[in-house]
Design a protein around this motif. Structure first.
Motif, PDB file in Angstrom:
ATOM      1  N   SER A  98      18.895  16.654  11.050  1.00 20.98           N
ATOM      2  CA  SER A  98      18.450  16.089   9.675  1.00 20.98           C
ATOM      3  C   SER A  98      16.860  16.254   9.692  1.00 20.98           C
ATOM      4  O   SER A  98      16.205  16.067  10.412  1.00 20.98           O
ATOM      5  CB  SER A  98      18.913  14.531   9.685  1.00 20.98           C
ATOM      6  OG  SER A  98      20.157  14.526   9.924  1.00 20.98           O
ATOM      7  N   LYS A  99      16.397  15.962   8.389  1.00 18.83           N
ATOM      8  CA  LYS A  99      15.050  16.197   7.998  1.00 18.83           C
ATOM      9  C   LYS A  99      14.935  15.149   6.706  1.00 18.83           C
ATOM     10  O   LYS A  99      15.689  15.108   5.801  1.00 18.83           O
ATOM     11  CB  LYS A  99      14.193  17.374   7.598  1.00 18.83           C
ATOM     12  CG  LYS A  99      14.638  18.478   8.847  1.00 18.83           C
ATOM     13  CD  LYS A  99      14.081  19.953   8.185  1.00 18.83           C
ATOM     14  CE  LYS A  99      14.324  20.705   9.178  1.00 18.83           C
ATOM     15  NZ  LYS A  99      15.793  21.474   9.125  1.00 18.83           N
ATOM     16  N   ILE A 100      13.811  14.141   6.884  1.00 18.09           N
ATOM     17  CA  ILE A 100      13.835  13.459   5.603  1.00 18.09           C
ATOM     18  C   ILE A 100      12.045  13.015   5.355  1.00 18.09           C
ATOM     19  O   ILE A 100      11.617  12.953   6.543  1.00 18.09           O
ATOM     20  CB  ILE A 100      14.695  11.974   5.847  1.00 18.09           C
ATOM     21  CG1 ILE A 100      14.617  11.194   4.576  1.00 18.09           C
ATOM     22  CG2 ILE A 100      14.073  11.197   7.159  1.00 18.09           C
ATOM     23  CD1 ILE A 100      15.424   9.897   4.571  1.00 18.09           C
ATOM     24  N   ILE A 101      12.060  13.035   4.058  1.00 21.49           N
ATOM     25  CA  ILE A 101      10.520  12.528   3.965  1.00 21.49           C
ATOM     26  C   ILE A 101      10.608  11.584   2.814  1.00 21.49           C
ATOM     27  O   ILE A 101      11.376  11.668   1.875  1.00 21.49           O
ATOM     28  CB  ILE A 101       9.705  13.836   3.767  1.00 21.49           C
ATOM     29  CG1 ILE A 101       8.421  13.244   3.320  1.00 21.49           C
ATOM     30  CG2 ILE A 101      10.121  14.422   2.419  1.00 21.49           C
ATOM     31  CD1 ILE A 101       7.132  14.287   3.373  1.00 21.49           C
ATOM     32  N   THR A 104       0.932  -1.443  -0.140  1.00 23.45           N
ATOM     33  CA  THR A 104      -0.024   0.071   0.082  1.00 23.45           C
ATOM     34  C   THR A 104       0.889   1.406  -0.048  1.00 23.45           C
ATOM     35  O   THR A 104       2.194   1.097   0.209  1.00 23.45           O
ATOM     36  CB  THR A 104      -0.993   0.009   1.361  1.00 23.45           C
ATOM     37  OG1 THR A 104      -2.006   1.067   1.053  1.00 23.45           O
ATOM     38  CG2 THR A 104      -0.180   0.286   2.410  1.00 23.45           C
ATOM     39  N   LEU A 105       0.128   2.402  -0.114  1.00 27.49           N
ATOM     40  CA  LEU A 105       0.966   3.777  -0.014  1.00 27.49           C
ATOM     41  C   LEU A 105       1.514   3.964   1.626  1.00 27.49           C
ATOM     42  O   LEU A 105       0.591   3.819   2.498  1.00 27.49           O
ATOM     43  CB  LEU A 105       0.394   4.931  -0.509  1.00 27.49           C
ATOM     44  CG  LEU A 105       0.692   6.205  -0.350  1.00 27.49           C
ATOM     45  CD1 LEU A 105       1.843   6.350  -1.314  1.00 27.49           C
ATOM     46  CD2 LEU A 105      -0.377   7.214  -0.478  1.00 27.49           C
ATOM     47  N   SER A 106       2.944   4.320   1.553  1.00 25.43           N
ATOM     48  CA  SER A 106       3.242   4.483   3.059  1.00 25.43           C
ATOM     49  C   SER A 106       4.133   5.753   2.667  1.00 25.43           C
ATOM     50  O   SER A 106       4.847   5.854   1.887  1.00 25.43           O
ATOM     51  CB  SER A 106       4.149   3.218   3.476  1.00 25.43           C
ATOM     52  OG  SER A 106       4.668   3.817   4.760  1.00 25.43           O
ATOM     53  N   ILE A 107       3.541   6.925   3.623  1.00 23.33           N
ATOM     54  CA  ILE A 107       4.687   8.117   3.682  1.00 23.33           C
ATOM     55  C   ILE A 107       5.249   8.316   4.919  1.00 23.33           C
ATOM     56  O   ILE A 107       4.679   8.179   5.900  1.00 23.33           O
ATOM     57  CB  ILE A 107       3.471   9.371   3.308  1.00 23.33           C
ATOM     58  CG1 ILE A 107       3.002   9.357   1.930  1.00 23.33           C
ATOM     59  CG2 ILE A 107       4.524  10.600   3.201  1.00 23.33           C
ATOM     60  CD1 ILE A 107       1.958  10.016   1.450  1.00 23.33           C
ATOM     61  N   THR A 108       6.456   8.692   4.887  1.00 26.63           N
ATOM     62  CA  THR A 108       7.176   8.604   6.299  1.00 26.63           C
ATOM     63  C   THR A 108       7.831   9.935   6.246  1.00 26.63           C
ATOM     64  O   THR A 108       8.792  10.377   5.287  1.00 26.63           O
ATOM     65  CB  THR A 108       7.956   7.449   6.651  1.00 26.63           C
ATOM     66  OG1 THR A 108       7.258   6.119   6.586  1.00 26.63           O
ATOM     67  CG2 THR A 108       8.841   7.723   7.951  1.00 26.63           C
ATOM     68  N   GLY A 109       7.768  10.791   7.458  1.00 32.11           N
ATOM     69  CA  GLY A 109       8.598  11.995   7.581  1.00 32.11           C
ATOM     70  C   GLY A 109       9.428  11.709   8.873  1.00 32.11           C
ATOM     71  O   GLY A 109       8.883  11.224   9.907  1.00 32.11           O
ATOM     72  N   ALA A 110      10.667  12.425   9.115  1.00 32.68           N
ATOM     73  CA  ALA A 110      11.554  12.450  10.381  1.00 32.68           C
ATOM     74  C   ALA A 110      12.198  13.532  10.669  1.00 32.68           C
ATOM     75  O   ALA A 110      12.670  13.879   9.328  1.00 32.68           O
ATOM     76  CB  ALA A 110      12.062  11.109  10.540  1.00 32.68           C
ATOM     77  N   VAL A 111      12.289  14.122  11.777  1.00 36.65           N
ATOM     78  CA  VAL A 111      13.318  14.922  11.813  1.00 36.65           C
ATOM     79  C   VAL A 111      14.247  14.670  12.930  1.00 36.65           C
ATOM     80  O   VAL A 111      13.763  13.827  14.138  1.00 36.65           O
ATOM     81  CB  VAL A 111      12.394  16.363  12.394  1.00 36.65           C
ATOM     82  CG1 VAL A 111      11.937  16.984  11.144  1.00 36.65           C
ATOM     83  CG2 VAL A 111      11.457  16.130  13.505  1.00 36.65           C
TER      84      VAL A 111
END
Length: 307
Positions: A51-54, A31-38
């Motif tokens: 750091s930042k990532i999406i 399925t669609l999975s969206i992840t963001g982290a700081v």
């Protein structure tokens, strides 16, 4: 000026960012999975990394595989790095599990702000920036280079493992208005986890992440408990070798809806830096569509028992 350095992102909640580690993981959640982290590392230490990532990944059944995209920014002192990547991976469904092989293409952009550097012989009064050093730039330098990533991954109900290589073509970032060159070393990532179902409500998943530039290596070990598929708690350790440890890590998480999970991680530094900073903090949010998308409709199976 010629510089050499290893490209290596560091995240405590690495088990929640499998696609960031390996392009072959895309689509394995069906399925669609969206992840963001700081991540804010070594707080209160001047010039400390943050750091930042999406990232987003989903299955592409009409292409017999899956695809993903990620973008990341890291700041460290006078240096800033932006990375972008898009990927495709072919997924083969076998009797023992899913096998996947993927390739990603993207870019690395480096920036160096020479105005924040200081030299003993420099002059920095009234907004003046004069290093009096022919090597150091006094303005911002930028450069960009392509990058490549490839990986393989295996997943079944309880066991997952994958191996990937980043920057295997050893890209070089050439800065504008300067002879400075940033040579990026290749990096290998090996990840594995195994889920142990204690009972109907509790599971325990140990995981290991090994990162290496094929000369030195770093190992992360983490155990994550899941309670009623809604509450998460983890404890881990990170080291640079078998005898040198960098940090103890703690992770907590909560599934706040059918589609949304939130995780928080912190590091307790064990090295000599523990006396010069106020800890490391990381926040990760994952959105999961939680239903199959783009699948091929199959004819219903009618079971006809024999007499």
């Amino acid at each position: 000026m010629h510089t050499l350095a290893q490209e290596s992102s560091q995240y405590t909640i690495y088990m929640g960012q499998k696609y960031a580690l390996n392009p072959a993981y895309a689509g394995l959640e069906s399925t669609l999975s969206i992840t963001g982290a700081v991540r804010s590392q070594w707080q209160e230490l001047p010039g400390a990394p943050n750091s930042k990532i999406i990232m987003a990944q989903l299955p592409l059944y009409y292409l017999n595989g899956a695809g993903g995209i990620k973008i990341e920014q890291e700041n460290f002192g006078a240096e800033k790095t932006v990375r972008g990547l898009v990927s495709y991976n072919y997924v083969y469904e076998s009797n023992i599990g899913l096998f996947s092989a993927g390739l990603g293409v993207g870019f690395i952009q480096k920036s160096l702000d020479g105005s924040v550097l200081k030299t003993p012989q420099g002059k920095y009064e009234g907004g003046l920036v004069l290093h009096n050093d022919p090597v150091l730039a006094e303005t911002q330098l930028t450069g960009i280079s392509p990058q490549l990533s490839a990986g393989i991954y295996f997943a079944q109900d309880q066991l997952e493992m994958g191996l990937s290589f980043e920057n295997f073509q050893s890209p070089s970032v050439h800065f504008n208005r300067s002879d400075a060159v940033y040579n990026v070393k290749p990096r290998a990532n090996f990840y594995a986890e195994y889920r142990l179902d204690i009972n109907n409500f509790i599971s325990f998943t140990p995981s290991v992440l090994v990162k290496s530039n094929l000369i030195k290596y770093q190992i992360d070990l983490t155990g994550m408990a899941t309670i009623n598929a809604k509450v998460f708690a983890g404890l881990g350790v990170r080291g640079y070798s078998g005898t040198t440890f960098d940090a103890i890590t703690l992770i907590g998480g909560l599934k706040i809806s059918e589609n949304l999970k939130v995780f928080y991680g912190t590091d307790f530094t064990l090295s000599s830096l523990r006396t010069t900073q106020q800890g490391t903090h990381e926040l990760m949010i994952n959105y999961n569509l939680n239903k199959a998308i783009g699948g091929i409709e199959r004819e219903p199976i009618i079971y006809n028992p024999r007499y």
